[in-house]
Write a protein that holds these residues in place. Sequence first.
Motif, PDB file in Angstrom:
ATOM      1  N   LEU A 206       0.826  -1.209   0.000  1.00  0.00           N
ATOM      2  CA  LEU A 206       0.000   0.000   0.000  1.00  0.00           C
ATOM      3  C   LEU A 206       0.863   1.263   0.000  1.00  0.00           C
ATOM      4  CD1 LEU A 206      -2.966  -0.940   2.379  1.00  0.00           C
ATOM      5  CD2 LEU A 206      -3.059  -0.570  -0.087  1.00  0.00           C
ATOM      6  N   GLY A 207       2.068   1.122  -0.546  1.00  0.00           N
ATOM      7  CA  GLY A 207       2.981   2.254  -0.585  1.00  0.00           C
ATOM      8  C   GLY A 207       2.671   3.206  -1.729  1.00  0.00           C
ATOM      9  N   PHE A 208       3.290   4.375  -1.654  1.00  0.00           N
ATOM     10  CA  PHE A 208       3.065   5.436  -2.631  1.00  0.00           C
ATOM     11  C   PHE A 208       4.272   6.346  -2.632  1.00  0.00           C
ATOM     12  CE2 PHE A 208       1.195   6.348   1.472  1.00  0.00           C
ATOM     13  CZ  PHE A 208       1.737   7.584   1.808  1.00  0.00           C
ATOM     14  N   ILE A 209       4.282   7.303  -3.546  1.00  0.00           N
ATOM     15  CA  ILE A 209       5.324   8.326  -3.529  1.00  0.00           C
ATOM     16  C   ILE A 209       4.817   9.537  -2.743  1.00  0.00           C
ATOM     17  CG2 ILE A 209       6.732   9.906  -4.907  1.00  0.00           C
ATOM     18  CD1 ILE A 209       6.635   7.849  -7.173  1.00  0.00           C
ATOM     19  N   ARG A 210       3.639  10.014  -3.152  1.00  0.00           N
ATOM     20  CA  ARG A 210       3.073  11.197  -2.486  1.00  0.00           C
ATOM     21  C   ARG A 210       1.555  11.186  -2.671  1.00  0.00           C
ATOM     22  NH1 ARG A 210       5.684  14.455  -5.120  1.00  0.00           N
ATOM     23  NH2 ARG A 210       4.125  15.122  -6.633  1.00  0.00           N
ATOM     24  N   LEU A 211       0.831  11.407  -1.581  1.00  0.00           N
ATOM     25  CA  LEU A 211      -0.612  11.582  -1.623  1.00  0.00           C
ATOM     26  C   LEU A 211      -0.914  13.050  -1.377  1.00  0.00           C
ATOM     27  CD1 LEU A 211      -1.866   8.474   0.406  1.00  0.00           C
ATOM     28  CD2 LEU A 211      -1.555   8.702  -2.068  1.00  0.00           C
ATOM     29  N   VAL A 212      -1.338  13.741  -2.425  1.00  0.00           N
ATOM     30  CA  VAL A 212      -1.505  15.195  -2.415  1.00  0.00           C
ATOM     31  C   VAL A 212      -0.157  15.811  -2.035  1.00  0.00           C
ATOM     32  CG1 VAL A 212      -2.925  17.138  -1.671  1.00  0.00           C
ATOM     33  CG2 VAL A 212      -3.939  14.856  -1.780  1.00  0.00           C
TER      34      VAL A 212
ATOM     35  N   TYR B 111       5.323   9.481   1.378  1.00  0.00           N
ATOM     36  CA  TYR B 111       5.513   8.211   2.088  1.00  0.00           C
ATOM     37  C   TYR B 111       6.767   8.279   2.955  1.00  0.00           C
ATOM     38  CZ  TYR B 111       5.999   3.095   2.639  1.00  0.00           C
ATOM     39  OH  TYR B 111       6.119   1.815   3.140  1.00  0.00           O
ATOM     40  N   TRP B 112       7.835   8.848   2.378  1.00  0.00           N
ATOM     41  CA  TRP B 112       9.118   8.965   3.071  1.00  0.00           C
ATOM     42  C   TRP B 112       9.166  10.360   3.704  1.00  0.00           C
ATOM     43  CZ3 TRP B 112      11.763   4.391   2.780  1.00  0.00           C
ATOM     44  CH2 TRP B 112      11.371   3.501   1.761  1.00  0.00           C
ATOM     45  N   TYR B 113       8.304  10.581   4.675  1.00  0.00           N
ATOM     46  CA  TYR B 113       8.033  11.916   5.185  1.00  0.00           C
ATOM     47  C   TYR B 113       9.293  12.591   5.749  1.00  0.00           C
ATOM     48  CZ  TYR B 113       5.549  15.668   7.562  1.00  0.00           C
ATOM     49  OH  TYR B 113       5.111  16.897   7.965  1.00  0.00           O
ATOM     50  N   GLY B 114       9.756  13.607   5.047  1.00  0.00           N
ATOM     51  CA  GLY B 114      10.924  14.370   5.482  1.00  0.00           C
ATOM     52  C   GLY B 114      12.253  13.692   5.220  1.00  0.00           C
ATOM     53  N   ILE B 115      12.241  12.426   4.799  1.00  0.00           N
ATOM     54  CA  ILE B 115      13.488  11.669   4.646  1.00  0.00           C
ATOM     55  C   ILE B 115      14.201  12.033   3.353  1.00  0.00           C
ATOM     56  CG2 ILE B 115      14.424   9.342   4.308  1.00  0.00           C
ATOM     57  CD1 ILE B 115      12.163   8.375   6.225  1.00  0.00           C
ATOM     58  N   ALA B 116      13.474  11.982   2.245  1.00  0.00           N
ATOM     59  CA  ALA B 116      14.102  12.304   0.954  1.00  0.00           C
ATOM     60  C   ALA B 116      14.645  13.725   0.957  1.00  0.00           C
ATOM     61  CB  ALA B 116      13.093  12.119  -0.174  1.00  0.00           C
ATOM     62  N   GLU B 117      13.874  14.648   1.547  1.00  0.00           N
ATOM     63  CA  GLU B 117      14.313  16.046   1.586  1.00  0.00           C
ATOM     64  C   GLU B 117      15.593  16.207   2.404  1.00  0.00           C
ATOM     65  OE1 GLU B 117       9.948  15.895   0.807  1.00  0.00           O
ATOM     66  OE2 GLU B 117      11.325  14.921   2.228  1.00  0.00           O
ATOM     67  N   ALA B 118      15.665  15.519   3.534  1.00  0.00           N
ATOM     68  CA  ALA B 118      16.857  15.609   4.377  1.00  0.00           C
ATOM     69  C   ALA B 118      18.079  15.047   3.661  1.00  0.00           C
ATOM     70  CB  ALA B 118      16.631  14.859   5.686  1.00  0.00           C
ATOM     71  N   LEU B 119      17.899  13.944   2.945  1.00  0.00           N
ATOM     72  CA  LEU B 119      19.011  13.348   2.200  1.00  0.00           C
ATOM     73  C   LEU B 119      19.468  14.267   1.078  1.00  0.00           C
ATOM     74  CD1 LEU B 119      17.668   9.689   2.024  1.00  0.00           C
ATOM     75  CD2 LEU B 119      19.748  10.419   3.212  1.00  0.00           C
ATOM     76  N   ARG B 120      18.522  14.886   0.395  1.00  0.00           N
ATOM     77  CA  ARG B 120      18.887  15.812  -0.694  1.00  0.00           C
ATOM     78  C   ARG B 120      19.624  17.029  -0.154  1.00  0.00           C
ATOM     79  NH1 ARG B 120      13.141  14.715  -2.791  1.00  0.00           N
ATOM     80  NH2 ARG B 120      13.467  13.009  -4.285  1.00  0.00           N
ATOM     81  N   ARG B 121      19.159  17.545   0.976  1.00  0.00           N
ATOM     82  CA  ARG B 121      19.851  18.692   1.580  1.00  0.00           C
ATOM     83  C   ARG B 121      21.282  18.341   1.935  1.00  0.00           C
ATOM     84  NH1 ARG B 121      14.906  19.450   4.367  1.00  0.00           N
ATOM     85  NH2 ARG B 121      15.761  18.431   6.223  1.00  0.00           N
TER      86      ARG B 121
ATOM     87  N   LEU C  34     -10.596  -0.844  -1.364  1.00  0.00           N
ATOM     88  CA  LEU C  34     -11.138   0.490  -1.145  1.00  0.00           C
ATOM     89  C   LEU C  34     -10.028   1.467  -0.781  1.00  0.00           C
ATOM     90  CD1 LEU C  34     -13.605   2.321  -0.905  1.00  0.00           C
ATOM     91  CD2 LEU C  34     -13.812   1.606   1.489  1.00  0.00           C
ATOM     92  N   ILE C  35      -9.144   1.049   0.129  1.00  0.00           N
ATOM     93  CA  ILE C  35      -8.011   1.898   0.502  1.00  0.00           C
ATOM     94  C   ILE C  35      -7.164   2.203  -0.727  1.00  0.00           C
ATOM     95  CG2 ILE C  35      -5.849   1.998   1.802  1.00  0.00           C
ATOM     96  CD1 ILE C  35      -7.179   0.359   3.971  1.00  0.00           C
ATOM     97  N   GLY C  36      -6.882   1.161  -1.524  1.00  0.00           N
ATOM     98  CA  GLY C  36      -6.074   1.354  -2.722  1.00  0.00           C
ATOM     99  C   GLY C  36      -6.725   2.311  -3.694  1.00  0.00           C
ATOM    100  N   ALA C  37      -8.047   2.218  -3.853  1.00  0.00           N
ATOM    101  CA  ALA C  37      -8.758   3.100  -4.776  1.00  0.00           C
ATOM    102  C   ALA C  37      -8.711   4.549  -4.301  1.00  0.00           C
ATOM    103  CB  ALA C  37     -10.205   2.636  -4.914  1.00  0.00           C
ATOM    104  N   VAL C  38      -8.920   4.761  -3.012  1.00  0.00           N
ATOM    105  CA  VAL C  38      -8.862   6.125  -2.462  1.00  0.00           C
ATOM    106  C   VAL C  38      -7.456   6.707  -2.615  1.00  0.00           C
ATOM    107  CG1 VAL C  38      -9.032   7.489  -0.348  1.00  0.00           C
ATOM    108  CG2 VAL C  38     -10.766   5.751  -0.859  1.00  0.00           C
ATOM    109  N   MET C  39      -6.463   5.883  -2.332  1.00  0.00           N
ATOM    110  CA  MET C  39      -5.082   6.345  -2.473  1.00  0.00           C
ATOM    111  C   MET C  39      -4.781   6.688  -3.924  1.00  0.00           C
ATOM    112  SD  MET C  39      -3.180   3.692   0.133  1.00  0.00           S
ATOM    113  CE  MET C  39      -1.555   4.140  -0.430  1.00  0.00           C
ATOM    114  N   GLY C  40      -5.327   5.897  -4.850  1.00  0.00           N
ATOM    115  CA  GLY C  40      -5.125   6.185  -6.261  1.00  0.00           C
ATOM    116  C   GLY C  40      -5.693   7.542  -6.651  1.00  0.00           C
TER     117      GLY C  40
END
Length: 296
Positions: A18-24, A28-38, A139-145
Motif C-alpha cells: 500500500l505504498g506510494f510516492i506522495r498523496l496530495v 511516504y518517506w516523510y521528510g526523509i528524501a528532503e533531508a538526504l537531498r539537503r 477500497l483503501i487502494g482506490a482512495v489512495m489512487g
Amino acid sequence: MSQGSATRYPLVLVPGMLGFIRLVFYSYWYGIAEALRRDGATVIAVQVSPLHSSEVRGEQLLARIEEILRETGAARVNLIGHSQGALTARYAAAMRPDLVASVTSVAGPNHGSELADHIHTHYPADSAKGRLLAFFLRLIGAVMGLLDTGYRGPKLPVDIHAGHESLTTAGVTLFNQRYPQGLPETWGGHGPEEVNGVRYYSWSGTLQPGKTDRGRNLLDGTNRSCRLFATTFVREAGQCDGMVGRYSSHLGTVIGDAYPLDHFDIVNQSVGLVGKGAEPIRLFVEHAGRLKAAGL
C-alpha cells in the motif's frame, strides 16, 4: 550545502505494501528524501504495485531502475526498501546484481511476518471475513489512487492474494529459497555483507513501553494499530514493531534491530508523529554516509 550523503550511486526508495510516492502533499518517506537531498544525495522515490507479489513488484522496480540509470547516467543504484519494499529490492538485486550496488532493508519481513500468518489463518481468502478484508484493502487502494500526485506512469496491476501470500512465513520461505542473497545462516544472526558484488544492510525497530507509546505517538493512530497487531505475534512476542519481528528483519549487516520505532515510525510516519527518543531521519542520513564511505 553539506555533501555527507552524496553517495556515488543514486538512492532509490522502494515503498512497502500500500505504498506510494506522495498523496496530495504527503510523502511516504516523510521528510526523509528532503533531508538526504539537503545533505547532497541524489534521491528517487519509486512506485510499484501497492498490492502484489514481491516478484511482480521486483520486475516493475527493475524497469524503473533501468529508466533511472538512463536519466542519471549512473552505472548502478543503492536500493532502500521499507517493509515489502525490502523483498522487492532483494528480488531486483538477485536478478540484476550488475545494476544494484546495495540493498538496505528497513523493517523488512525477510523471514515473513507473523501478522500475515495470523491473517492467513483467521481471515482466509474464501471466507466472509477474508472477502471483507480484501474489499477494505481495495477500497483503501482506490482512495489512495485518487489522491496520488506522485506517480504518473501506467496503471499498476493489483493482486491482493498474491501480495498477502508474499508476506507470510511460508511465502517468504519460498522466496528465500529462490533469492537467498544476504540472508543470515542462523536465526538472529548477520548475513553476508556482500553477495555478487551487492552490499546488504538492514535495520528495524521494536515496540518499547515508555518510548514508542510516548511523545508524539500519543497522537498517532498508526502506533495504536501496531500495538494491536503486535498481539498476534508468538515467536517474536514482545520483539516486533507491530508488523515485522526483530530477528525476521535481519539481512546482511544488521545496523540495529531494536530502535524505538514502530513499523510506520521507521519511515517517519505519520507526519513525523514518532515516539520518544526516535530519530528515523537521522538513521537514513547516517546510512547514506555509510554507503558513501563504502564507495557506493
